[in-house]
Design an enzyme around this catalytic site. Sequence first.
Site, short mmCIF file in Angstrom:
data_model
loop_
_atom_site.label_atom_id
_atom_site.label_comp_id
_atom_site.label_asym_id
_atom_site.label_seq_id
_atom_site.Cartn_x
_atom_site.Cartn_y
_atom_site.Cartn_z
CG ASP D 17 -2.15 -0.80 1.08
OD1 ASP D 17 -2.04 -1.90 0.50
OD2 ASP D 17 -3.21 -0.35 1.54
NE ARG D 96 -1.38 4.13 14.46
CZ ARG D 96 -0.63 3.23 13.87
NH1 ARG D 96 0.71 3.29 13.94
NH2 ARG D 96 -1.18 2.24 13.20
CG ASP D 125 -4.35 3.35 13.20
OD1 ASP D 125 -4.38 3.74 14.38
OD2 ASP D 125 -4.06 2.20 12.87
CB SER D 181 -4.81 -5.64 8.57
OG SER D 181 -5.53 -5.67 7.39
#
Lengths: 425, 425, 425, 425
Positions: D17, D96, D125, D181
């Site tokens: 990606d 994050r 996210d 994922s």
Amino acid sequence: MSSSHGRVLLAYSGGLDTSTILAWLIDEGYEVIAYLANVGQEEDFDAVREKALKCGAKEFIVEDLRREFVEELIFPAVQANAIYEDVYLLGTSLARPVIARGMIETATKKGCEYVSHGCTGKGNDQVRFELAFYGLKPDIKVIAPWRLPKFYERFAGRSALLEYAESKGIPVTQTKSKPWSTDENLFHISYEAGILEDPNTTPPDDMWKLTQSPQKAPETPEKITIEFKQGIPVKVTKTESGESYTDSVDVFLQLNALARKHGIGRVDIVENRFIGVKSRGCYESPGATILRAAHIDLEGLTLDREVRRLRDQLVTTKFSEILYYGFFFSPESKFVRGCIPPSQTTVNGTVKLSLYKGNVIIEGRSSNELLYDEKFSSMDELGGFEPENTSGFIAVQAIRLRRYGLGQAEKGKAGADTKAAYALE
Amino acid sequence: MSSSHGRVLLAYSGGLDTSTILAWLIDEGYEVIAYLANVGQEEDFDAVREKALKCGAKEFIVEDLRREFVEELIFPAVQANAIYEDVYLLGTSLARPVIARGMIETATKKGCEYVSHGCTGKGNDQVRFELAFYGLKPDIKVIAPWRLPKFYERFAGRSALLEYAESKGIPVTQTKSKPWSTDENLFHISYEAGILEDPNTTPPDDMWKLTQSPQKAPETPEKITIEFKQGIPVKVTKTESGESYTDSVDVFLQLNALARKHGIGRVDIVENRFIGVKSRGCYESPGATILRAAHIDLEGLTLDREVRRLRDQLVTTKFSEILYYGFFFSPESKFVRGCIPPSQTTVNGTVKLSLYKGNVIIEGRSSNELLYDEKFSSMDELGGFEPENTSGFIAVQAIRLRRYGLGQAEKGKAGADTKAAYALE
Amino acid sequence: MSSSHGRVLLAYSGGLDTSTILAWLIDEGYEVIAYLANVGQEEDFDAVREKALKCGAKEFIVEDLRREFVEELIFPAVQANAIYEDVYLLGTSLARPVIARGMIETATKKGCEYVSHGCTGKGNDQVRFELAFYGLKPDIKVIAPWRLPKFYERFAGRSALLEYAESKGIPVTQTKSKPWSTDENLFHISYEAGILEDPNTTPPDDMWKLTQSPQKAPETPEKITIEFKQGIPVKVTKTESGESYTDSVDVFLQLNALARKHGIGRVDIVENRFIGVKSRGCYESPGATILRAAHIDLEGLTLDREVRRLRDQLVTTKFSEILYYGFFFSPESKFVRGCIPPSQTTVNGTVKLSLYKGNVIIEGRSSNELLYDEKFSSMDELGGFEPENTSGFIAVQAIRLRRYGLGQAEKGKAGADTKAAYALE
Amino acid sequence: MSSSHGRVLLAYSGGLDTSTILAWLIDEGYEVIAYLANVGQEEDFDAVREKALKCGAKEFIVEDLRREFVEELIFPAVQANAIYEDVYLLGTSLARPVIARGMIETATKKGCEYVSHGCTGKGNDQVRFELAFYGLKPDIKVIAPWRLPKFYERFAGRSALLEYAESKGIPVTQTKSKPWSTDENLFHISYEAGILEDPNTTPPDDMWKLTQSPQKAPETPEKITIEFKQGIPVKVTKTESGESYTDSVDVFLQLNALARKHGIGRVDIVENRFIGVKSRGCYESPGATILRAAHIDLEGLTLDREVRRLRDQLVTTKFSEILYYGFFFSPESKFVRGCIPPSQTTVNGTVKLSLYKGNVIIEGRSSNELLYDEKFSSMDELGGFEPENTSGFIAVQAIRLRRYGLGQAEKGKAGADTKAAYALE
């Protein structure tokens, strides 16, 4: 006579109750030091001193605690918008910690192993004083005569007190006592008991002491501004005269004088005491009422929305309860008070107010903090705003609601009959 | 011409904006039904109808939603003491769910697959309307022209609107528009935008519409009583005349009239909108201001302390936010509203009030609920109370504080220097 | 002999303490009815009866309260995810209300004006029992011998109890008493006091009674499913055998048996008692541990996010505290319990679990409620989702943060040095 | 070629990606710097660098953020007992803020006016990254290709990505991609999407990567101790070997290794994403699971009850939501984080644990804080305690309940039929 039982520091007001307690403690074999805190109440301190000594006190101590009362108690309460049960601004509660701390410091200095007070057995003040005493000095011993059968059975009515006073040569004020009790300090005065115990009795006009009646207040509004730094009032200015005040105690006293003149700050409520009984109280909190309105207003302009929510939920509610219940000297109080300053870093600016016959009218506010952006907020121009974003915002907020609505519909609850879907069952 | 795009139900006010939208939607190929909810605003409904039809509406529908507004929205808000950010009584927010529900019901009945409104892209109302639409009918389609570039770029200023109106033969009121926007219903009127966007500008006297200025209000207080059942006002009585009102809408309208006369219910704030911008708003909520004061007062007499705490924490705060943000038709709203009635079972009784120049003065309250016991609460008699119990109560409350104090002392933080132990570090 | 002091209903366990109390109350001139609630503890009820009568009880009453314990207390606690201080599942607290209610009903029926119990003066149970007694029957009189100096000074140690028992012909079990105290019911067993009072002492292996040690539990996981309706477990199925149980008591007992076998449900904590002392307790709550995990998991699938937040904040926390502190029969409890069912209307579905050596492993869950939409949630397909909406959502969420950031930057706190802007001062 | 559109800092993982995005951004006319944060994930950083450069990145930057991740994010979360919806320990959320801060610092240093990432349009996210970007640098511009129709319509399936990669000469790993994922860092790994989207599918055994299966974990428990200072783990000691670790990162990594070995830290939930969809996630948070259990346990011994309640209510709930929703760089986060340290001043001491096949078993704890007083807490001795005080405590607690009970009785709801008084209506 040697004092066989030890030394007591007594919170002494000069009234009949604490004078009786003073003399009685001596009868019981204690040595008594009388203590009076000056927290801004109207009082002839010399007369109280004279009376204490006449009652047999070994020493009389008066301490001026007004500045610490304003700076350490009142200002944090203003920052926190502290209020009990939506109405009561906590004037008595706020004074107790400074008085109790003064007493414990004095007791320590003077070698008193006991402290005593004249609070009744049903009220909040006994709890506030004693929890503060124990929090500050865990091994202190407390004598609460109104909870000792030996005392309260002997002095069951006013006549027993008067008779005892006479027998001890204690001077009794000849003025007829008012049909209610009061507690006064520079923040407020409270009225309770007596005729006020019927919650449907309207307090007589002449009860109110700290404020003018709104009906008798001036016909013309008076304009002032209050400047805050980090949520603390640092300057009061009278718009017309331009006079301003910046000393913390002055700021508060000037607001009191203004509010008194304009009939601001009276309330009348039935509240819930800590011990679980309901109680009717009337209060006048003149300056504090102005400050609260101004502070809340400035927070609208300068405080982030989510910080405000959290502060309201945690600090305001809990700090108010801590004060009312008497847990100022507790771990949770230290924690909550520690959360106040971080909530106020942006609460800087000036509020314009008009005072008129009981009303505190906000007329404007300004700040150098930049949380309000006139151009961005404007309904009349885009100012950098992209309206399409709101479409996305709404669409995403609706995801959950639409999913729920679909679920309800498939279960046969919604559909055409949209009223049914949200009716309470 | 066949309507190729489908049928739209448009929330139509008769103003320049929604008239333009009406005509524009037709230009865009939609068939438009104009909808106007009567939520108690001052309005010439026939004139609006005429204008809607002139603009090209296929049909004009006006619905009287006043009773459901009062009974389904306003009364729960009174029961919950709903308030946003300490000041705003939520008048606009409260009307949105009934209007949106009326629109969805009408859209369904009339076969409209679209609904449309004239709200701007920065405000709360667009969110409130649309979340209600989606909650009630998840598959509804919304046209919000003020968020469509095609529309808002074309009509970027008032002159573009006027020009378009002229071109379409839409009659434009010649009165000069006020330098602010308003939203009115039977609960309140709001003022925002225009000159109010500077938060330091004092609103001009002639802005206020629903209330008399306190300065011009009568010199004599007026006494009334309000009776509540389960927290809902069921009767208003004017003390002097003895007139009383019991119908839900009448009760509210009478309180409005009384408050209007006595200058009650004006506020001016900077508030936090849902989309995260601050915004200045002025509001008049006349009757609601009286009701709130009376309801809170009666809860003092009749509501258990701990139920009150929980209700304040959960219901008041969350229901207010739900209303303000527009989540009335959501699972959480259904849950929270379901918690209101169980909190109000004992809120029965009557409050005496005096209205005077902006002031709502509580003068007494009574109830057949027996949570307040005059004899037991009395400071002047024991009434079944054993004062020694309080000694035990305090001693046990102090266990935790004394243990903490001892721990601090042993760690060298407390002891003689009691100030240090509780100072914030 | 006529009983001059009146009739007492005594909570009687058959142990040395309550047997002594029984005999002592008779000595003191009371007539005693002994009461034993069957809340699922392991007990020889006939032996207890025999002993009660031998001690002089006028009557012995045993009541089976297991079903109401499960349905009226345990199930609401499961629905509410009740837990005290993150760890304790409230097994003792949950049993107290049903026992107290059984006692008050029996006392009323049998004309007892007193109730009595053998709880110590430092614990939670005395409070739980007595607040329940007073809540249910405000004029009941309570005799708590372990708080009466006359009693506790006389029976200051175990030998005094044994001596008195011998003098009264009360049979004493010869088994050496365990170095801790326990309280057992069908929900759990608690261990405290004795050697456990040192919080650093690891409990001996042979203390644990209701569960297998994880080390000795089967080497093979066992699979089960639990079905819930409105948050209440209505069916437990053993996957391998296909056996299932639907009766409320059976469901609970089967989960107990499964958890016991697989070593599930032991905890060891230091907790805060209501009277303000910390206390070390060990607990085994076998079936309840499985139920809690399963219920929380199903709520993930079936409960709206915001309802969950509100429920957690209000109901979970407060209901747990109400139970622990003993306020089950209070206005606030009635209010909070009234909020549980509306929070659970969508909590319907089935959870798959695997039990293995102390672990409750969630293996999947399903429901006909439609709050989870696999297609819509999918990361791999759009399923009706428009990604651009999220851009708008984020942009609007960022408005407030960007405004704050700009304000900070202009005040010189942020800018290039982004770390500084959010550092704690 | 001159880069006409400007410079982008892209969060680059080396996967298909972000490699596609890298190449596509260049196609679109941007200059791209690839950025990879080392937050402890298993990764061949050199291989990623090589790939980034091969895709056309102007520069590749890898930053080791592990220490700030542990000290600035993980430790406050441990202090706050942060958890989302009772189960999820927030591993992705915690990483994050450090990654976003690293990116903004780098973007500033490298003169990038854009930042970009490869997050999908439905997840959390994207929100976490972008709110952090905007909070730290309000004027930053974000490119989120998976929300741009131009991008997501072109690359609608995996084959389109592969084809494009081939056309650009981007090497594609030949290993078959897993049917889910993951996101990995030193705190945890998450698994979602793919086969996990059916919430009733049990994850396959070989999915779990960071922990041993409990079934394959050692047959023998392993004992350790963890020492905390102010709620932060400062030392881990393996009891048998006596080895200990004190560096913050080491402490965390050692706990990871221990938990991995003993099969600790797996969870499987359906959670509520910020955008309002439910989502199934599986997580392994090995060391964090041990730390949480130990920290909660030590708080039992060392934290005041009321501070704990307040912290749970304010800090735990809100900080967890702040992390999950992505508001770490916000005013409310700064406020809440500021409340963590004052809540932890007494959380000092050592916890003994045993690790065994998925279980974290608390075996004891000790502290020099003196909030627990063994003698005073003891059930077997009075230790300065006066049991009569508890009588007063209970009597006062009962005042409110008895008053309520009497009121209910007089209204005919209670009396003999005590069940009725507290039945839910």
